[in-house]
Enzyme design. Structure first.
Site, PDB file in Angstrom:
ATOM      1  N   ARG A 155       0.836  -1.209   0.000  1.00 45.67           N
ATOM      2  CA  ARG A 155       0.000   0.000   0.000  1.00 45.67           C
ATOM      3  C   ARG A 155       0.861   1.245   0.000  1.00 45.67           C
ATOM      4  O   ARG A 155       0.461   2.299  -0.470  1.00 45.67           O
ATOM      5  CB  ARG A 155      -0.979   0.009   1.183  1.00 45.67           C
ATOM      6  CG  ARG A 155      -1.821   1.276   1.194  1.00 45.67           C
ATOM      7  CD  ARG A 155      -2.991   1.289   2.160  1.00 45.67           C
ATOM      8  NE  ARG A 155      -2.754   0.611   3.405  1.00 45.67           N
ATOM      9  CZ  ARG A 155      -1.892   1.022   4.346  1.00 45.67           C
ATOM     10  NH1 ARG A 155      -1.187   2.127   4.193  1.00 45.67           N
ATOM     11  NH2 ARG A 155      -1.743   0.308   5.448  1.00 45.67           N
ATOM     12  N   TYR A 185     -15.063  16.254 -15.921  1.00 44.24           N
ATOM     13  CA  TYR A 185     -15.499  14.855 -15.896  1.00 44.24           C
ATOM     14  C   TYR A 185     -16.581  14.681 -14.805  1.00 44.24           C
ATOM     15  O   TYR A 185     -16.474  15.266 -13.719  1.00 44.24           O
ATOM     16  CB  TYR A 185     -14.272  13.987 -15.593  1.00 44.24           C
ATOM     17  CG  TYR A 185     -14.544  12.523 -15.488  1.00 44.24           C
ATOM     18  CD1 TYR A 185     -14.824  11.765 -16.618  1.00 44.24           C
ATOM     19  CD2 TYR A 185     -14.514  11.888 -14.255  1.00 44.24           C
ATOM     20  CE1 TYR A 185     -15.065  10.413 -16.512  1.00 44.24           C
ATOM     21  CE2 TYR A 185     -14.753  10.531 -14.148  1.00 44.24           C
ATOM     22  CZ  TYR A 185     -15.031   9.803 -15.283  1.00 44.24           C
ATOM     23  OH  TYR A 185     -15.270   8.465 -15.178  1.00 44.24           O
ATOM     24  N   ASP A 220      -6.209  18.206 -15.317  1.00 48.97           N
ATOM     25  CA  ASP A 220      -6.507  16.808 -15.622  1.00 48.97           C
ATOM     26  C   ASP A 220      -6.205  16.632 -17.108  1.00 48.97           C
ATOM     27  O   ASP A 220      -6.931  17.126 -17.962  1.00 48.97           O
ATOM     28  CB  ASP A 220      -7.978  16.514 -15.300  1.00 48.97           C
ATOM     29  CG  ASP A 220      -8.368  15.081 -15.604  1.00 48.97           C
ATOM     30  OD1 ASP A 220      -7.699  14.435 -16.440  1.00 48.97           O
ATOM     31  OD2 ASP A 220      -9.365  14.606 -15.026  1.00 48.97           O
ATOM     32  N   LYS A 229      -7.444   5.446 -19.378  1.00 49.53           N
ATOM     33  CA  LYS A 229      -7.893   5.832 -20.724  1.00 49.53           C
ATOM     34  C   LYS A 229      -6.772   5.684 -21.760  1.00 49.53           C
ATOM     35  O   LYS A 229      -6.295   4.594 -21.954  1.00 49.53           O
ATOM     36  CB  LYS A 229      -8.459   7.250 -20.673  1.00 49.53           C
ATOM     37  CG  LYS A 229      -9.425   7.512 -19.506  1.00 49.53           C
ATOM     38  CD  LYS A 229     -10.728   6.771 -19.661  1.00 49.53           C
ATOM     39  CE  LYS A 229     -11.615   6.828 -18.427  1.00 49.53           C
ATOM     40  NZ  LYS A 229     -11.845   8.163 -17.880  1.00 49.53           N
TER      41      LYS A 229
HETATM   42  C1  LIG Z   1     -12.153   8.715 -16.705  1.00 44.39           C
HETATM   43  C2  LIG Z   1     -11.732  10.060 -16.271  1.00 44.39           C
HETATM   44  C3  LIG Z   1     -11.463  10.329 -14.924  1.00 44.39           C
HETATM   45  C4  LIG Z   1     -11.599   9.272 -13.847  1.00 44.39           C
HETATM   46  O1  LIG Z   1     -10.707   8.238 -14.045  1.00 44.39           O
HETATM   47  P1  LIG Z   1     -11.000   6.735 -13.498  1.00 44.39           P
HETATM   48  O2  LIG Z   1      -9.740   6.024 -13.871  1.00 44.39           O
HETATM   49  O3  LIG Z   1     -12.211   6.239 -14.198  1.00 44.39           O
HETATM   50  O4  LIG Z   1     -11.217   6.864 -12.038  1.00 44.39           O
HETATM   51  C5  LIG Z   1     -11.063  11.603 -14.573  1.00 44.39           C
HETATM   52  N1  LIG Z   1     -10.958  12.574 -15.488  1.00 44.39           N
HETATM   53  C6  LIG Z   1     -11.206  12.359 -16.795  1.00 44.39           C
HETATM   54  C7  LIG Z   1     -11.066  13.475 -17.762  1.00 44.39           C
HETATM   55  C8  LIG Z   1     -11.613  11.095 -17.229  1.00 44.39           C
HETATM   56  O5  LIG Z   1     -11.883  10.882 -18.524  1.00 44.39           O
END
Ligand SMILES: *Cc1c(COP(=O)(O)O)cnc(C)c1O
Length: 395
Positions: free
Chosen positions: A49, A102, A174, A199
């Site tokens: 962890r 998001y 982000d 992603k």
């Molecule tokens: C999918 C996504 C998230 C969250 O990510 P997870 O891996 O699903 O927790 C945050 N910001 C953006 C822009 C995303 O596309």
């Protein structure tokens, strides 16, 4: 932009080309002195962890792409955002966020942070003056995405960087949609970069991971402490899979981007399509800004709108056979999502209409298929939608 394979220590003189998967949760130490020294220095591993080799190797690869130092990997993109909020904020602080973040990040802004006594304001990131106006004396952090979801608008990054610098508040970007191939937040003046590694970076929809890094090591340290304490750690197997996926990142993105351009062009010419949004096209509302911010690239994300209501939308999804209707992005295959029934379900219809999200509005994460197959599938979908719209009357 794809990273090189990392070097692992050899075993009996032979060095593996591929990273080993190290699932061990615990690590043995020689004696209490050695363990003590390890805790004091923070080097090495004791308990998964608190860090493990597969996470560190993956973080190092993303650090290299982002020009970051000491970033770390988390159990999801939301875990990365959580580590940032939990590590850097306290009750009484204020956070400014983009009004089209998001969906789960918006939920964090609208529900979770206020529950912890942290006030939030949402503002339009295509207008740096709106961000500047939202900043208060107690504002600690501004959180934005460069390309908005699902409306594909481009944030005024230069203006936002200037506004946050002037006000002395932290700027977190982000970078999931843009990836370091299109935008590098730390190099452009942001303080913190976040990814949903789930992603495009990982790219195969088989891992759930995040990443966060700050320019200031003290901030990274604070986020890391929160990450360990709140238990947001990633699994070694997910990290190992993501590392494998990242080796082909640049190739995947280049192909997906070329496909997005071809699909945008084809959709633009199809009867029944009202509008197509791809930042690389001259008809995109933020095209000039997109070219400046995204280094002349358009990315793999596009949105489009067809005539008709929910019936037309259902017909489109059923008609576009072979295109997965799935609420994700960045996969090797093309995925189609319908914000009005998924990410924006809870948004009242008139608020949705204000940002242009109708029942006929779709977001496409373009993959690496042969472009002619992709275009043919969308043509079948749009034709089915037009037929449904004609039967039902225009919606
Ligand atoms: C999918 C996504 C998230 C969250 O990510 P997870 O891996 O699903 O927790 C945050 N910001 C953006 C822009 C995303 O596309």
């Amino acid at each position: 932009m794809s990273p090189r394979r990392p070097a692992w220590p050899g075993h009996a003189g032979a060095i593996p080309l591929v990273s080993p998967l190290q699932p061990s949760v615990v690590y043995r130490s020689a004696d209490p002195d050695a363990l003590d020294a390890q805790y004091a220095s923070g080097a090495g591993y004791t308990y998964a962890r608190e860090g493990h080799p597969n996470a560190d190797v993956l973080a190092g690869l993303i650090d290299g792409m982002e020009g970051a130092d000491g970033g770390f990997v988390t159990g999801s993109g939301m875990a990365a955002i959580s580590a940032m909020f939990l590590g850097l904020l306290r009750a009484g602080d204020h956070v400014v966020g983009a009004d089209q973040l998001y969906g789960r990040t918006l939920r964090m802004m609208n529900a979770e942070l206020p529950r912890l006594g942290i006030d939030t304001t949402l503002a339009d990131v295509t207008d740096a003056a709106a961000i500047r106006a939202a900043i208060r004396p107690e504002t600690k952090l501004v959180v934005v995405e460069v390309v908005s979801n699902p409306t594909i608008r481009i944030a005024d990054m230069e203006g936002i960087v200037a506004a946050t610098r002037e006000a002395g508040v932290l700027l977190a970007v982000d970078n999931t949609f843009t990836t370091p191939a299109l935008y590098r937040p730390l190099a452009e003046g942001a303080d913190i970069v976040i990814h949903s590694v789930t992603k495009l970076l990982s790219g195969h929809s088989d891992t759930t991971l995040g990443y966060v890094a700050a320019r200031d090591p003290a901030l990274t340290r604070a986020m890391w402490e929160a990450n360990e304490t709140w238990g947001l750690t990633p699994s070694p197997f997910d990290c190992w899979l993501a590392e494998r996926g990242m080796m082909s990142f640049e190739l995947r993105l280049a192909r997906a981007e070329a496909n997005a351009e071809a699909l945008a062009e084809a959709l633009t010419g199809m009867p029944g399509v009202r509008r197509v949004l791809w930042p690389g096209r001259a008809d995109h509302p933020d095209h000039n800004r997109a070219m400046a911010v995204l280094g002349g690239r358009g990315g793999n994300m596009l949105s489009f709108e067809v005539e008709g209501g929910r019936e037309a939308a259902n017909a489109l999804v059923r008609g576009a056979e072979g295109i997965a209707f799935a609420p994700t992005l960045g996969d090797v295959s093309t995925t189609l999502s319908h914000p009005a029934s998924s990410s924006h379900r809870a948004v009242p219809a008139e608020a949705r209409a204000r940002v242009g999200i109708s029942e006929g509005f779709f977001r496409v994460s373009v993959g690496i298929e042969p472009p002619e197959d992709l275009i043919a599938a969308f043509r079948r979908g749009v034709e089915a939608a037009s037929a449904a719209a004609a039967r039902g009357g225009a919606g």
